[in-house]
Design a protein around this motif. Structure first.
Motif, PDB file in Angstrom:
ATOM      1  N   GLU A  72     -25.343 -45.048-109.447  1.00 13.36           N
ATOM      2  CA  GLU A  72     -25.351 -43.613-109.121  1.00 13.36           C
ATOM      3  C   GLU A  72     -26.711 -43.173-108.584  1.00 13.36           C
ATOM      4  OE1 GLU A  72     -23.943 -41.355-112.491  1.00 13.36           O
ATOM      5  OE2 GLU A  72     -22.129 -42.582-112.616  1.00 13.36           O
ATOM      6  N   THR A  73     -27.787 -43.702-109.147  1.00 10.56           N
ATOM      7  CA  THR A  73     -29.129 -43.376-108.656  1.00 10.56           C
ATOM      8  C   THR A  73     -29.283 -43.837-107.207  1.00 10.56           C
ATOM      9  OG1 THR A  73     -30.093 -43.533-110.862  1.00 10.56           O
ATOM     10  CG2 THR A  73     -31.601 -43.781-109.008  1.00 10.56           C
ATOM     11  N   LEU A  74     -28.843 -45.045-106.926  1.00  7.12           N
ATOM     12  CA  LEU A  74     -28.932 -45.551-105.556  1.00  7.12           C
ATOM     13  C   LEU A  74     -28.009 -44.787-104.616  1.00  7.12           C
ATOM     14  CD1 LEU A  74     -29.092 -49.415-106.100  1.00  7.12           C
ATOM     15  CD2 LEU A  74     -30.978 -47.858-105.613  1.00  7.12           C
ATOM     16  N   ALA A  75     -26.836 -44.417-105.107  1.00 11.15           N
ATOM     17  CA  ALA A  75     -25.856 -43.721-104.260  1.00 11.15           C
ATOM     18  C   ALA A  75     -26.366 -42.373-103.759  1.00 11.15           C
ATOM     19  CB  ALA A  75     -24.544 -43.547-105.016  1.00 11.15           C
ATOM     20  N   VAL A  76     -27.266 -41.747-104.504  1.00  9.01           N
ATOM     21  CA  VAL A  76     -27.825 -40.455-104.090  1.00  9.01           C
ATOM     22  C   VAL A  76     -28.588 -40.601-102.775  1.00  9.01           C
ATOM     23  CG1 VAL A  76     -29.544 -38.696-104.703  1.00  9.01           C
ATOM     24  CG2 VAL A  76     -27.928 -39.520-106.424  1.00  9.01           C
ATOM     25  N   VAL A  77     -29.266 -41.720-102.585  1.00  2.00           N
ATOM     26  CA  VAL A  77     -30.097 -41.911-101.394  1.00  2.00           C
ATOM     27  C   VAL A  77     -29.462 -42.843-100.361  1.00  2.00           C
ATOM     28  CG1 VAL A  77     -32.236 -41.434-102.624  1.00  2.00           C
ATOM     29  CG2 VAL A  77     -31.422 -43.802-102.444  1.00  2.00           C
ATOM     30  N   ALA A  78     -28.369 -43.477-100.710  1.00  2.00           N
ATOM     31  CA  ALA A  78     -27.791 -44.513 -99.854  1.00  2.00           C
ATOM     32  C   ALA A  78     -26.692 -43.983 -98.943  1.00  2.00           C
ATOM     33  CB  ALA A  78     -27.223 -45.640-100.713  1.00  2.00           C
ATOM     34  N   GLU A  79     -26.462 -44.757 -97.914  1.00  2.00           N
ATOM     35  CA  GLU A  79     -25.290 -44.565 -97.068  1.00  2.00           C
ATOM     36  C   GLU A  79     -24.197 -45.423 -97.688  1.00  2.00           C
ATOM     37  OE1 GLU A  79     -23.700 -46.380 -92.887  1.00  2.00           O
ATOM     38  OE2 GLU A  79     -25.806 -45.769 -92.958  1.00  2.00           O
ATOM     39  N   ARG A  80     -23.158 -44.776 -98.189  1.00  2.00           N
ATOM     40  CA  ARG A  80     -22.048 -45.533 -98.787  1.00  2.00           C
ATOM     41  C   ARG A  80     -21.201 -46.132 -97.676  1.00  2.00           C
ATOM     42  NH1 ARG A  80     -21.251 -44.940-104.421  1.00  2.00           N
ATOM     43  NH2 ARG A  80     -20.038 -46.790-104.020  1.00  2.00           N
ATOM     44  N   ALA A  81     -20.614 -47.266 -97.946  1.00  2.00           N
ATOM     45  CA  ALA A  81     -19.784 -47.951 -96.956  1.00  2.00           C
ATOM     46  C   ALA A  81     -18.567 -48.547 -97.659  1.00  2.00           C
ATOM     47  CB  ALA A  81     -20.582 -49.044 -96.261  1.00  2.00           C
ATOM     48  N   PRO A  82     -17.428 -48.538 -96.982  1.00  2.00           N
ATOM     49  CA  PRO A  82     -16.233 -49.140 -97.588  1.00  2.00           C
ATOM     50  C   PRO A  82     -16.351 -50.656 -97.658  1.00  2.00           C
ATOM     51  CG  PRO A  82     -15.791 -48.484 -95.323  1.00  2.00           C
ATOM     52  CD  PRO A  82     -17.172 -47.997 -95.661  1.00  2.00           C
ATOM     53  N   ALA A  83     -15.516 -51.234 -98.482  1.00  2.00           N
ATOM     54  CA  ALA A  83     -15.475 -52.689 -98.611  1.00  2.00           C
ATOM     55  C   ALA A  83     -15.068 -53.310 -97.280  1.00  2.00           C
ATOM     56  CB  ALA A  83     -14.485 -53.082 -99.703  1.00  2.00           C
ATOM     57  N   PHE A  84     -15.504 -54.545 -97.066  1.00  2.00           N
ATOM     58  CA  PHE A  84     -15.159 -55.263 -95.842  1.00  2.00           C
ATOM     59  C   PHE A  84     -13.688 -55.631 -95.864  1.00  2.00           C
ATOM     60  CE2 PHE A  84     -14.594 -58.994 -93.223  1.00  2.00           C
ATOM     61  CZ  PHE A  84     -15.264 -58.639 -92.066  1.00  2.00           C
ATOM     62  N   VAL A  85     -13.016 -55.419 -94.743  1.00  2.00           N
ATOM     63  CA  VAL A  85     -11.614 -55.798 -94.603  1.00  2.00           C
ATOM     64  C   VAL A  85     -11.507 -56.650 -93.341  1.00  2.00           C
ATOM     65  CG1 VAL A  85      -9.262 -54.959 -94.258  1.00  2.00           C
ATOM     66  CG2 VAL A  85     -10.850 -53.653 -95.686  1.00  2.00           C
ATOM     67  N   GLY A  86     -10.846 -57.776 -93.451  1.00  2.00           N
ATOM     68  CA  GLY A  86     -10.674 -58.629 -92.281  1.00  2.00           C
ATOM     69  C   GLY A  86     -11.053 -60.059 -92.576  1.00  2.00           C
ATOM     70  N   ASP A  87     -11.002 -60.871 -91.533  1.00  2.00           N
ATOM     71  CA  ASP A  87     -11.352 -62.277 -91.661  1.00  2.00           C
ATOM     72  C   ASP A  87     -12.865 -62.426 -91.785  1.00  2.00           C
ATOM     73  OD1 ASP A  87      -8.685 -63.044 -91.422  1.00  2.00           O
ATOM     74  OD2 ASP A  87      -8.821 -63.155 -89.227  1.00  2.00           O
ATOM     75  N   LEU A  88     -13.270 -63.263 -92.686  1.00  2.00           N
ATOM     76  CA  LEU A  88     -14.700 -63.491 -92.892  1.00  2.00           C
ATOM     77  C   LEU A  88     -15.169 -64.677 -92.063  1.00  2.00           C
ATOM     78  CD1 LEU A  88     -14.919 -63.088 -96.765  1.00  2.00           C
ATOM     79  CD2 LEU A  88     -15.722 -61.491 -95.023  1.00  2.00           C
ATOM     80  N   PRO A  89     -16.363 -64.561 -91.482  1.00  2.00           N
ATOM     81  CA  PRO A  89     -16.925 -65.718 -90.781  1.00  2.00           C
ATOM     82  C   PRO A  89     -17.319 -66.775 -91.810  1.00  2.00           C
ATOM     83  CG  PRO A  89     -18.576 -64.006 -91.014  1.00  2.00           C
ATOM     84  CD  PRO A  89     -17.284 -63.437 -91.540  1.00  2.00           C
ATOM     85  N   GLU A  90     -17.291 -68.022 -91.423  1.00  2.00           N
ATOM     86  CA  GLU A  90     -17.714 -69.095 -92.315  1.00  2.00           C
ATOM     87  C   GLU A  90     -19.113 -69.522 -91.888  1.00  2.00           C
ATOM     88  OE1 GLU A  90     -14.751 -72.180 -92.492  1.00  2.00           O
ATOM     89  OE2 GLU A  90     -13.153 -70.732 -92.844  1.00  2.00           O
ATOM     90  N   VAL A  91     -20.123 -68.863 -92.475  1.00  2.00           N
ATOM     91  CA  VAL A  91     -21.502 -69.113 -92.061  1.00  2.00           C
ATOM     92  C   VAL A  91     -22.413 -69.565 -93.192  1.00  2.00           C
ATOM     93  CG1 VAL A  91     -21.399 -67.539 -90.095  1.00  2.00           C
ATOM     94  CG2 VAL A  91     -22.107 -66.672 -92.319  1.00  2.00           C
ATOM     95  N   CYS A  92     -21.994 -69.425 -94.419  1.00  2.00           N
ATOM     96  CA  CYS A  92     -22.844 -69.755 -95.564  1.00  2.00           C
ATOM     97  C   CYS A  92     -22.370 -71.023 -96.257  1.00  2.00           C
ATOM     98  CB  CYS A  92     -22.839 -68.610 -96.581  1.00  2.00           C
ATOM     99  SG  CYS A  92     -23.500 -67.081 -95.938  1.00  2.00           S
ATOM    100  N   ARG A  93     -23.296 -71.705 -96.880  1.00  2.00           N
ATOM    101  CA  ARG A  93     -22.926 -72.859 -97.698  1.00  2.00           C
ATOM    102  C   ARG A  93     -21.972 -72.418 -98.796  1.00  2.00           C
ATOM    103  NH1 ARG A  93     -24.032 -74.052-102.553  1.00  2.00           N
ATOM    104  NH2 ARG A  93     -25.604 -72.446-102.698  1.00  2.00           N
ATOM    105  N   ASP A  94     -22.271 -71.271 -99.384  1.00  2.00           N
ATOM    106  CA  ASP A  94     -21.437 -70.690-100.432  1.00  2.00           C
ATOM    107  C   ASP A  94     -20.494 -69.684 -99.774  1.00  2.00           C
ATOM    108  OD1 ASP A  94     -20.281 -69.344-102.540  1.00  2.00           O
ATOM    109  OD2 ASP A  94     -22.178 -68.927-103.565  1.00  2.00           O
ATOM    110  N   PRO A  95     -19.201 -70.008 -99.666  1.00  2.00           N
ATOM    111  CA  PRO A  95     -18.274 -69.109 -98.969  1.00  2.00           C
ATOM    112  C   PRO A  95     -18.164 -67.721 -99.607  1.00  2.00           C
ATOM    113  CG  PRO A  95     -17.090 -70.902-100.038  1.00  2.00           C
ATOM    114  CD  PRO A  95     -18.551 -71.201-100.181  1.00  2.00           C
ATOM    115  N   PHE A  96     -18.573 -67.581-100.866  1.00  2.00           N
ATOM    116  CA  PHE A  96     -18.542 -66.271-101.501  1.00  2.00           C
ATOM    117  C   PHE A  96     -19.601 -65.333-100.916  1.00  2.00           C
ATOM    118  CE2 PHE A  96     -16.558 -68.881-104.859  1.00  2.00           C
ATOM    119  CZ  PHE A  96     -15.340 -68.208-104.922  1.00  2.00           C
ATOM    120  N   ASP A  97     -20.566 -65.884-100.203  1.00  2.00           N
ATOM    121  CA  ASP A  97     -21.604 -65.060 -99.577  1.00  2.00           C
ATOM    122  C   ASP A  97     -21.265 -64.651 -98.148  1.00  2.00           C
ATOM    123  OD1 ASP A  97     -23.178 -65.032-101.844  1.00  2.00           O
ATOM    124  OD2 ASP A  97     -24.334 -66.791-101.236  1.00  2.00           O
ATOM    125  N   ASP A  98     -20.189 -65.184 -97.605  1.00  2.00           N
ATOM    126  CA  ASP A  98     -19.824 -64.851 -96.227  1.00  2.00           C
ATOM    127  C   ASP A  98     -19.609 -63.349 -96.037  1.00  2.00           C
ATOM    128  OD1 ASP A  98     -20.027 -67.454 -95.314  1.00  2.00           O
ATOM    129  OD2 ASP A  98     -17.897 -67.884 -95.618  1.00  2.00           O
TER     130      ASP A  98
END
Length: 124
Positions: A72-98
């Motif tokens: 909530e503290t961060l949200a006061v100053v941040a630009e909120r953004a919706p969750a990513f929807v769509g196909d993820l690129p495969e660019v990281c060793r750890d696919p959870f970081d894509d």
């Protein structure tokens, strides 16, 4: 400058409240003082909550109310953004970081701050 913080930065910040002058503390303080434009996607907030809830060590050290208050503290100053929807690129060793890279590109951030040791660079 637009900045995206990984969920592990939230967790690290909450674990190191007794070291406010450490690297993570200084980054969070700069975000709160609006020294850069913080971008706060819903999926990164959800990941932080999921990680804390799933790990007993973190559950003992970080209460859900402290995590919520931090977000909530961060949200006061941040630009909120919706969750990513769509196909993820495969660019990281750890696919959870894509999704971090996908969010970074989609939201046109200049810097992605993460404690993850895998280096990734991109241009938009």
């Amino acid at each position: 400058m637009r900045v995206l913080l990984d969920a592990n930065v939230f967790v690290s910040a909450l674990l190191s409240v007794d070291r406010p002058h450490g690297t993570i503390g200084l980054i969070v303080e700069a975000a709160i003082r609006e020294r850069f434009a913080l971008v706060l996607p819903d999926d990164i907030v959800a990941e932080a909550k999921r990680v804390v809830a799933a790990k007993p060590y973190l559950r003992r050290r970080i209460s859900p109310s402290n995590l919520d208050a931090f977000v909530e503290t961060l949200a006061v100053v941040a630009e909120r953004a919706p969750a990513f929807v769509g196909d993820l690129p495969e660019v990281c060793r750890d696919p959870f970081d894509d999704f971090l890279v996908a969010q970074s590109v989609r939201l046109k951030v200049d810097v992605l701050v993460s404690g993850d040791p895998d280096p990734v660079s991109y241009t938009h």
